[in-house]
Design a protein around this motif. Structure first.
Motif, PDB file in Angstrom:
ATOM      1  N   PHE A   1       0.831  -1.195   0.000  1.00 32.65           N
ATOM      2  CA  PHE A   1       0.000   0.000   0.000  1.00 32.65           C
ATOM      3  C   PHE A   1       0.872   1.254   0.000  1.00 32.65           C
ATOM      4  O   PHE A   1       0.605   2.208  -0.738  1.00 32.65           O
ATOM      5  N   LYS A   2       1.938   1.250   0.805  1.00 32.38           N
ATOM      6  CA  LYS A   2       2.829   2.406   0.874  1.00 32.38           C
ATOM      7  C   LYS A   2       3.490   2.663  -0.473  1.00 32.38           C
ATOM      8  O   LYS A   2       3.587   3.817  -0.923  1.00 32.38           O
ATOM      9  N   ILE A   3       3.929   1.591  -1.130  1.00 32.25           N
ATOM     10  CA  ILE A   3       4.556   1.733  -2.452  1.00 32.25           C
ATOM     11  C   ILE A   3       3.558   2.295  -3.445  1.00 32.25           C
ATOM     12  O   ILE A   3       3.879   3.191  -4.235  1.00 32.25           O
TER      13      ILE A   3
ATOM     14  N   VAL B   1       3.078   6.111  -2.822  1.00 30.76           N
ATOM     15  CA  VAL B   1       4.209   6.943  -3.245  1.00 30.76           C
ATOM     16  C   VAL B   1       4.324   6.969  -4.776  1.00 30.76           C
ATOM     17  O   VAL B   1       4.527   8.032  -5.375  1.00 30.76           O
ATOM     18  N   GLU B   2       4.183   5.818  -5.416  1.00 26.28           N
ATOM     19  CA  GLU B   2       4.289   5.786  -6.874  1.00 26.28           C
ATOM     20  C   GLU B   2       3.156   6.552  -7.539  1.00 26.28           C
ATOM     21  O   GLU B   2       3.376   7.252  -8.523  1.00 26.28           O
ATOM     22  N   THR B   3       1.939   6.452  -7.013  1.00 27.58           N
ATOM     23  CA  THR B   3       0.821   7.224  -7.546  1.00 27.58           C
ATOM     24  C   THR B   3       1.046   8.715  -7.338  1.00 27.58           C
ATOM     25  O   THR B   3       0.760   9.526  -8.217  1.00 27.58           O
ATOM     26  N   MET B   4       1.584   9.063  -6.171  1.00 32.88           N
ATOM     27  CA  MET B   4       1.861  10.463  -5.880  1.00 32.88           C
ATOM     28  C   MET B   4       2.860  11.038  -6.886  1.00 32.88           C
ATOM     29  O   MET B   4       2.679  12.146  -7.383  1.00 32.88           O
ATOM     30  N   HIS B   5       3.887  10.266  -7.223  1.00 31.44           N
ATOM     31  CA  HIS B   5       4.888  10.738  -8.190  1.00 31.44           C
ATOM     32  C   HIS B   5       4.317  10.782  -9.604  1.00 31.44           C
ATOM     33  O   HIS B   5       4.574  11.731 -10.340  1.00 31.44           O
ATOM     34  N   LYS B   6       3.549   9.744  -9.959  1.00 31.98           N
ATOM     35  CA  LYS B   6       3.018   9.661 -11.325  1.00 31.98           C
ATOM     36  C   LYS B   6       2.017  10.777 -11.599  1.00 31.98           C
ATOM     37  O   LYS B   6       2.054  11.401 -12.655  1.00 31.98           O
ATOM     38  N   GLU B   7       1.134  11.046 -10.625  1.00 32.36           N
ATOM     39  CA  GLU B   7       0.093  12.059 -10.813  1.00 32.36           C
ATOM     40  C   GLU B   7       0.495  13.421 -10.273  1.00 32.36           C
ATOM     41  O   GLU B   7      -0.317  14.354 -10.287  1.00 32.36           O
ATOM     42  N   LYS B   8       1.729  13.540  -9.771  1.00 30.01           N
ATOM     43  CA  LYS B   8       2.265  14.798  -9.238  1.00 30.01           C
ATOM     44  C   LYS B   8       1.355  15.389  -8.151  1.00 30.01           C
ATOM     45  O   LYS B   8       0.970  16.552  -8.197  1.00 30.01           O
TER      46      LYS B   8
ATOM     47  N   PHE C   1      -5.919   8.585  -0.541  1.00 27.10           N
ATOM     48  CA  PHE C   1      -5.779   7.210  -0.077  1.00 27.10           C
ATOM     49  C   PHE C   1      -6.280   7.013   1.351  1.00 27.10           C
ATOM     50  O   PHE C   1      -6.082   5.959   1.942  1.00 27.10           O
ATOM     51  N   ASP C   2      -6.891   8.054   1.920  1.00 25.25           N
ATOM     52  CA  ASP C   2      -7.473   7.982   3.254  1.00 25.25           C
ATOM     53  C   ASP C   2      -6.433   7.619   4.318  1.00 25.25           C
ATOM     54  O   ASP C   2      -6.647   6.753   5.164  1.00 25.25           O
ATOM     55  N   VAL C   3      -5.289   8.299   4.257  1.00 27.12           N
ATOM     56  CA  VAL C   3      -4.233   8.143   5.257  1.00 27.12           C
ATOM     57  C   VAL C   3      -4.446   9.235   6.294  1.00 27.12           C
ATOM     58  O   VAL C   3      -4.755  10.380   5.961  1.00 27.12           O
TER      59      VAL C   3
ATOM     60  N   ASN D   1       2.036  13.773   7.052  1.00 30.66           N
ATOM     61  CA  ASN D   1       3.447  13.573   7.416  1.00 30.66           C
ATOM     62  C   ASN D   1       3.860  12.115   7.252  1.00 30.66           C
ATOM     63  O   ASN D   1       5.016  11.821   6.976  1.00 30.66           O
ATOM     64  N   ARG D   2       2.911  11.224   7.422  1.00 33.04           N
ATOM     65  CA  ARG D   2       3.186   9.810   7.231  1.00 33.04           C
ATOM     66  C   ARG D   2       3.533   9.549   5.764  1.00 33.04           C
ATOM     67  O   ARG D   2       4.465   8.807   5.459  1.00 33.04           O
ATOM     68  N   VAL D   3       2.807  10.184   4.856  1.00 37.33           N
ATOM     69  CA  VAL D   3       3.095  10.042   3.423  1.00 37.33           C
ATOM     70  C   VAL D   3       4.469  10.626   3.114  1.00 37.33           C
ATOM     71  O   VAL D   3       5.227  10.080   2.323  1.00 37.33           O
ATOM     72  N   SER D   4       4.804  11.727   3.758  1.00 33.90           N
ATOM     73  CA  SER D   4       6.116  12.346   3.573  1.00 33.90           C
ATOM     74  C   SER D   4       7.227  11.399   4.016  1.00 33.90           C
ATOM     75  O   SER D   4       8.250  11.260   3.335  1.00 33.90           O
ATOM     76  N   ASP D   5       7.033  10.723   5.150  1.00 36.48           N
ATOM     77  CA  ASP D   5       8.018   9.750   5.632  1.00 36.48           C
ATOM     78  C   ASP D   5       8.156   8.589   4.655  1.00 36.48           C
ATOM     79  O   ASP D   5       9.255   8.114   4.396  1.00 36.48           O
ATOM     80  N   TRP D   6       7.021   8.130   4.118  1.00 36.59           N
ATOM     81  CA  TRP D   6       7.062   7.035   3.147  1.00 36.59           C
ATOM     82  C   TRP D   6       7.836   7.435   1.897  1.00 36.59           C
ATOM     83  O   TRP D   6       8.605   6.650   1.354  1.00 36.59           O
ATOM     84  N   GLU D   7       7.638   8.672   1.449  1.00 37.39           N
ATOM     85  CA  GLU D   7       8.357   9.132   0.264  1.00 37.39           C
ATOM     86  C   GLU D   7       9.861   9.191   0.531  1.00 37.39           C
ATOM     87  O   GLU D   7      10.669   8.796  -0.306  1.00 37.39           O
TER      88      GLU D   7
END
Length: 91
Positions: free
Chosen positions: A14-16, A19-26, A36-38, A42-48
């Protein structure tokens, strides 16, 4: 009020995906967290950060808990006496 479930455990896949969707869709961290209902952006920032530094394999490493150093180690008696004498001399 933030959405998502607090203290929820997310799978490495899920984390991958996030992050990949975030990069692909900017998307920003906040937008990705909302999509993604996180619970916290900041958690997403840590994952990136983990994704960029360590790659996909970084998500499969166990990272629970805080790093506690505990109490400082005791000094040898001679060193402690020298330090006490030095402090008294400086005073």
């Amino acid at each position: 009020m933030p959405k998502g479930i607090p203290n929820k455990r997310y799978t490495p896949e899920f984390k991958i995906k996030v992050v990949e969707t975030m990069h692909k869709e900017k998307l920003s961290h906040r937008e990705a967290a909302r999509e993604f209902d996180v619970s916290n952006h900041n958690r997403v920032s840590d994952w990136e950060r983990i994704y960029l530094e360590e790659g996909k394999e970084g998500f499969y490493v166990e990272r629970r808990g805080r790093k506690s150093t505990g109490r400082p180690t005791k000094l040898k008696k001679e060193v402690q006496e020298d330090l006490i004498a030095e402090v008294q001399r400086l005073r």
